[in-house]
Design a protein around this motif. Structure first.
Motif, short mmCIF file in Angstrom:
data_model
loop_
_atom_site.label_atom_id
_atom_site.label_comp_id
_atom_site.label_asym_id
_atom_site.label_seq_id
_atom_site.Cartn_x
_atom_site.Cartn_y
_atom_site.Cartn_z
N ILE A 9 -2.02 -1.82 -6.54
CA ILE A 9 -1.19 -2.79 -7.24
C ILE A 9 -0.06 -2.06 -7.97
O ILE A 9 1.11 -2.46 -7.87
N LYS A 10 -0.39 -1.00 -8.66
CA LYS A 10 0.63 -0.25 -9.40
C LYS A 10 1.67 0.34 -8.46
O LYS A 10 2.89 0.22 -8.69
N ARG A 11 1.22 0.99 -7.41
CA ARG A 11 2.14 1.64 -6.46
C ARG A 11 3.06 0.61 -5.80
O ARG A 11 4.28 0.79 -5.76
N LEU A 12 2.47 -0.49 -5.33
CA LEU A 12 3.27 -1.51 -4.65
C LEU A 12 4.24 -2.21 -5.60
O LEU A 12 5.37 -2.51 -5.24
N SER A 51 -1.56 -14.23 -2.90
CA SER A 51 -0.22 -14.16 -3.51
C SER A 51 0.25 -12.72 -3.63
O SER A 51 1.42 -12.41 -3.34
N LEU A 52 -0.64 -11.82 -4.05
CA LEU A 52 -0.29 -10.40 -4.11
C LEU A 52 0.05 -9.87 -2.73
O LEU A 52 1.03 -9.14 -2.55
N SER A 53 -0.76 -10.24 -1.75
CA SER A 53 -0.55 -9.80 -0.38
C SER A 53 0.83 -10.25 0.13
O SER A 53 1.57 -9.46 0.71
N ASP A 57 3.95 -7.90 0.81
CA ASP A 57 4.06 -7.83 2.27
C ASP A 57 3.07 -6.83 2.88
O ASP A 57 3.42 -5.99 3.71
N VAL A 58 1.82 -6.91 2.41
CA VAL A 58 0.74 -6.11 2.96
C VAL A 58 -0.48 -7.02 3.14
O VAL A 58 -0.54 -8.09 2.55
N SER A 59 -1.43 -6.58 3.93
CA SER A 59 -2.65 -7.37 4.11
C SER A 59 -3.54 -7.25 2.88
O SER A 59 -3.40 -6.32 2.08
N ILE A 60 -4.44 -8.20 2.74
CA ILE A 60 -5.42 -8.12 1.66
C ILE A 60 -6.27 -6.87 1.83
O ILE A 60 -6.60 -6.20 0.85
N ASN A 61 -6.61 -6.54 3.06
CA ASN A 61 -7.39 -5.32 3.31
C ASN A 61 -6.65 -4.08 2.79
O ASN A 61 -7.26 -3.19 2.20
N THR A 62 -5.35 -4.03 3.00
CA THR A 62 -4.56 -2.90 2.50
C THR A 62 -4.58 -2.88 0.98
O THR A 62 -4.71 -1.82 0.36
N LEU A 63 -4.44 -4.05 0.35
CA LEU A 63 -4.52 -4.12 -1.11
C LEU A 63 -5.82 -3.53 -1.62
O LEU A 63 -5.85 -2.83 -2.63
N LEU A 64 -6.91 -3.82 -0.93
CA LEU A 64 -8.23 -3.37 -1.35
C LEU A 64 -8.51 -1.92 -0.99
O LEU A 64 -9.54 -1.37 -1.37
N GLY A 65 -7.60 -1.30 -0.24
CA GLY A 65 -7.76 0.10 0.10
C GLY A 65 -8.48 0.35 1.40
O GLY A 65 -8.91 1.46 1.67
#
Length: 79
Positions: A9-12, A51-53, A57-65
């Motif tokens: 979240i911070k990086r994005l 909403s974050l995804s 512009d990333v997948s939820i999986n990417t958000l979760l690492g």
């Protein structure tokens, strides 16, 4: 698998050039909530993940690492 949500979240957010307050406004949460997410002290409500995804512009999986490489659940081979 270690969840890297706080770091992601911070990086994005920084890559998008948003402040914590701007991200908070986009998601209808407080800046303090965003700060706690980024410090790993709390997690966003599951309803905020789409909403974050979309915003980043990333997948939820990417958000979760999760790894970006897709793997077959039956055999473990890359897809």
């Amino acid at each position: 698998m270690k969840i890297l949500l706080s770091e992601n979240i911070k990086r994005l957010r920084e890559e998008k050039g948003l402040t914590q307050s701007e991200l908070a406004d986009e998601l209808s949460v407080t800046p303090q909530s965003v700060s706690r997410w980024e410090k790993g002290l709390a997690y966003p409500d599951i309803e905020k993940l789409p909403s974050l995804s979309k915003l980043f512009d990333v997948s939820i999986n990417t958000l979760l690492g999760s790894p970006r490489e897709l793997i077959c659940q039956r055999c473990g081979m890359p897809l």
